[in-house]
Design a protein around this motif. Structure first.
Motif, PDB file in Angstrom:
ATOM      1  N   ARG A  31       1.006  -1.023   0.063  1.00 50.28           N
ATOM      2  CA  ARG A  31       0.000  -0.020   0.084  1.00 50.28           C
ATOM      3  C   ARG A  31       0.783   1.387  -0.013  1.00 50.28           C
ATOM      4  O   ARG A  31       2.197   0.949   0.081  1.00 50.28           O
ATOM      5  CB  ARG A  31      -0.870  -0.116   1.146  1.00 50.28           C
ATOM      6  N   TYR A  32       0.289   2.492  -0.392  1.00 50.09           N
ATOM      7  CA  TYR A  32       0.802   3.563  -0.021  1.00 50.09           C
ATOM      8  C   TYR A  32       2.221   3.998  -1.039  1.00 50.09           C
ATOM      9  O   TYR A  32       1.976   3.645  -2.138  1.00 50.09           O
ATOM     10  CB  TYR A  32       1.146   4.160   1.134  1.00 50.09           C
ATOM     11  N   TYR A  33       3.137   4.239  -0.618  1.00 54.74           N
ATOM     12  CA  TYR A  33       4.565   4.010  -1.263  1.00 54.74           C
ATOM     13  C   TYR A  33       4.969   2.697  -1.502  1.00 54.74           C
ATOM     14  O   TYR A  33       5.530   2.236  -0.438  1.00 54.74           O
ATOM     15  CB  TYR A  33       5.440   5.098  -0.942  1.00 54.74           C
ATOM     16  N   THR A  34       4.575   1.980  -2.302  1.00 54.30           N
ATOM     17  CA  THR A  34       4.794   0.435  -2.535  1.00 54.30           C
ATOM     18  C   THR A  34       5.780   0.074  -3.058  1.00 54.30           C
ATOM     19  O   THR A  34       6.509  -1.095  -2.911  1.00 54.30           O
ATOM     20  CB  THR A  34       3.359  -0.143  -2.849  1.00 54.30           C
ATOM     21  N   ASN A  35       6.222   0.755  -4.206  1.00 50.39           N
ATOM     22  CA  ASN A  35       7.346   0.244  -4.910  1.00 50.39           C
ATOM     23  C   ASN A  35       8.087   1.667  -5.624  1.00 50.39           C
ATOM     24  O   ASN A  35       7.600   2.395  -6.261  1.00 50.39           O
ATOM     25  CB  ASN A  35       7.070  -0.762  -5.839  1.00 50.39           C
ATOM     26  N   GLY A  36       9.463   1.149  -5.711  1.00 50.84           N
ATOM     27  CA  GLY A  36      10.369   2.264  -6.407  1.00 50.84           C
ATOM     28  C   GLY A  36      11.469   1.470  -6.947  1.00 50.84           C
ATOM     29  O   GLY A  36      12.354   0.740  -6.188  1.00 50.84           O
ATOM     30  N   VAL A  37      11.966   1.883  -8.114  1.00 53.10           N
ATOM     31  CA  VAL A  37      13.080   1.222  -8.624  1.00 53.10           C
ATOM     32  C   VAL A  37      14.017   2.548  -9.164  1.00 53.10           C
ATOM     33  O   VAL A  37      13.428   3.566  -9.969  1.00 53.10           O
ATOM     34  CB  VAL A  37      13.027   0.294  -9.870  1.00 53.10           C
ATOM     35  N   GLN A  38      15.452   2.469  -9.119  1.00 53.02           N
ATOM     36  CA  GLN A  38      16.240   3.486  -9.721  1.00 53.02           C
ATOM     37  C   GLN A  38      17.442   2.861 -10.158  1.00 53.02           C
ATOM     38  O   GLN A  38      18.226   2.077  -9.415  1.00 53.02           O
ATOM     39  CB  GLN A  38      16.495   4.616  -8.627  1.00 53.02           C
ATOM     40  N   LEU A  39      18.045   3.164 -11.303  1.00 54.83           N
ATOM     41  CA  LEU A  39      19.283   2.993 -12.052  1.00 54.83           C
ATOM     42  C   LEU A  39      20.104   4.172 -12.027  1.00 54.83           C
ATOM     43  O   LEU A  39      19.505   5.240 -12.368  1.00 54.83           O
ATOM     44  CB  LEU A  39      19.250   2.110 -13.264  1.00 54.83           C
ATOM     45  N   ALA A  40      21.173   4.236 -11.230  1.00 54.69           N
ATOM     46  CA  ALA A  40      21.890   5.495 -11.049  1.00 54.69           C
ATOM     47  C   ALA A  40      23.520   5.285 -11.412  1.00 54.69           C
ATOM     48  O   ALA A  40      24.044   4.093 -11.422  1.00 54.69           O
ATOM     49  CB  ALA A  40      21.888   6.005  -9.807  1.00 54.69           C
ATOM     50  N   TRP A  41      24.318   6.210 -11.865  1.00 55.94           N
ATOM     51  CA  TRP A  41      25.557   6.352 -12.056  1.00 55.94           C
ATOM     52  C   TRP A  41      25.825   7.506 -11.904  1.00 55.94           C
ATOM     53  O   TRP A  41      25.548   8.678 -12.190  1.00 55.94           O
ATOM     54  CB  TRP A  41      25.802   5.678 -13.597  1.00 55.94           C
ATOM     55  N   ARG A  42      27.443   7.512 -11.414  1.00 58.50           N
ATOM     56  CA  ARG A  42      28.009   8.738 -10.971  1.00 58.50           C
ATOM     57  C   ARG A  42      29.366   8.936 -11.765  1.00 58.50           C
ATOM     58  O   ARG A  42      29.994   7.622 -11.935  1.00 58.50           O
ATOM     59  CB  ARG A  42      28.355   8.922  -9.572  1.00 58.50           C
ATOM     60  N   ASP A  43      29.609  10.212 -12.016  1.00 56.12           N
ATOM     61  CA  ASP A  43      30.934  10.274 -12.744  1.00 56.12           C
ATOM     62  C   ASP A  43      31.871  11.450 -12.221  1.00 56.12           C
ATOM     63  O   ASP A  43      30.992  12.349 -11.772  1.00 56.12           O
ATOM     64  CB  ASP A  43      30.846  10.330 -14.338  1.00 56.12           C
ATOM     65  N   ALA A  44      33.088  11.421 -11.991  1.00 55.68           N
ATOM     66  CA  ALA A  44      33.936  12.375 -11.394  1.00 55.68           C
ATOM     67  C   ALA A  44      34.000  13.625 -12.322  1.00 55.68           C
ATOM     68  O   ALA A  44      34.173  14.730 -11.864  1.00 55.68           O
ATOM     69  CB  ALA A  44      34.997  12.072 -10.780  1.00 55.68           C
TER      70      ALA A  44
END
Length: 343
Positions: free
Chosen positions: A38-51
């Motif tokens: 229920r409510y905030y039930t699912n989240g997916v995130q793909l992230a990448w960082r570069d200098a």
């Protein structure tokens, strides 16, 4: 909506990383670990960082102006982050097909986000500026995503997605300042230390508009002054692990994080729907609080020639009721699992 789609597609192309991906991680949020859906039930995130500093002219002007106003004008550019993700919100009972005007509405967001991180010269303040653009409603693909996942794991099929917050181009700008608190930091036993940090965060947009403040306590070895470090940058902030960093075994490092946050909510699209449109919605609570606990495990032996060590992080968030209704609205608990490689 054609214009919105074109804008989102253009943003995706413009935000594609130009430098080598030096840190990558995937995050999954879900409440099923606590036997709810229920409510905030699912989240997916793909992230990448570069200098590498790959900011374009517009981004440089915006971040420069924001830093002059926020006090990070002399701070060192640290990293840039690109993220692609999806958020999903549902009412308490997803087996009901009829509208549920007294419960949280169905809502989804498919988004692209760009963050820029700056570290003050003394290493005591970390500033994060962010810009997010996405699509809500049917174009968020939250409905088919949830139905597919429930079919795979043999859970009840959601029946009420026909009554969801409608489609719009959602935009949000954000800023966070995380500050070390040396007076409440120091050694606990041996090389194990406690680091305390305070922070504030603000966001403005038609996705959410709010102001937040919080406090975190981090326990571990070789911690950066501003702890906890965001996923993917811990090794760079500490200048590389030195000395005894082991937890239980030499091949394992562990960090414990406890935190509390309070937010003043001015607007929440996922609760209130789109302004001046016939969207489902509920009356939001203006003050919301979170209690958080997390554990991060690093595996230094997994470092390769072309990538940093692997890490896994689990965080639990206990959130107060976010809306008002004639019936009881319970608190909600969500787990967050992050898996990735550090710099």
């Amino acid at each position: 909506m054609r214009t919105a789609c074109r804008l989102l597609a253009a943003s995706l192309l413009l935000a594609a990383p130009c430098a080598a991906q030096e840190a990558r991680f995937f995050t999954l949020d879900n409440d099923s670990w606590f036997d709810t859906d229920r409510y905030y039930t699912n989240g997916v995130q793909l992230a990448w960082r570069d200098a590498a500093d790959t900011r374009g002219e517009l981004a440089r002007r915006w971040t420069g102006s924001a830093c002059r106003w926020l006090g990070c004008g002399d701070a060192r550019y640290l990293f840039g982050q690109h993220s692609v993700g999806q958020l999903m919100y549902t009412p308490g009972d997803i087996t009901v097909a009829a509208p549920q005007p007294l419960d949280r509405p169905y809502a989804g967001l498919l988004y692209l986000e760009r963050n820029w991180l700056f570290l003050d010269a003394d290493g005591q303040v970390l500033t994060t500026l962010g810009a997010q653009v996405g699509l809500t409603g049917r174009l968020s693909l939250a409905e088919p995503a949830q139905k597919l996942i429930h079919r795979i794991v043999d859970r009840p099929q959601p029946q009420g997605w026909d009554d969801q917050v409608g489609t719009t181009l959602a935009v949000m700008l954000s800023a966070e300042r995380r500050m070390a608190w040396p007076a409440l930091s120091g050694p606990i036993a041996g090389n194990v230390r406690l680091h305390t940090a305070a922070y504030w965060r603000a966001a403005l947009g038609n996705t959410m508009t709010y102001a937040a403040g919080g406090l975190t306590l981090t326990v571990g070895k070789n911690l950066p002054p501003v702890s906890p470090a965001p996923p993917g940058i811990a090794n760079r902030l500490t200048g590389g692990a030195t000395g005894d960093t082991s937890c239980l075994w030499e091949w394992l490092q562990c960090t414990l994080v406890l935190g509390a946050e309070g937010r003043g909510m001015a607007y929440n699209l996922f609760l209130q729907g789109r302004p001046w449109r016939e969207d489902p919605g509920v009356r939001p609570r203006r003050w919301v609080g979170d209690l958080m606990a997390g554990l991060r495990l690093d595996f230094p032996g997994t470092r390769g020639r072309e990538h940093g060590p692997w890490f896994v992080q689990f965080r639990t968030t206990r959130r107060t009721a976010e809306f008002r209704a004639p019936t009881f609205v319970p608190r909600h608990t969500v787990g967050s699992l992050t898996l990735g490689i550090d710099f």
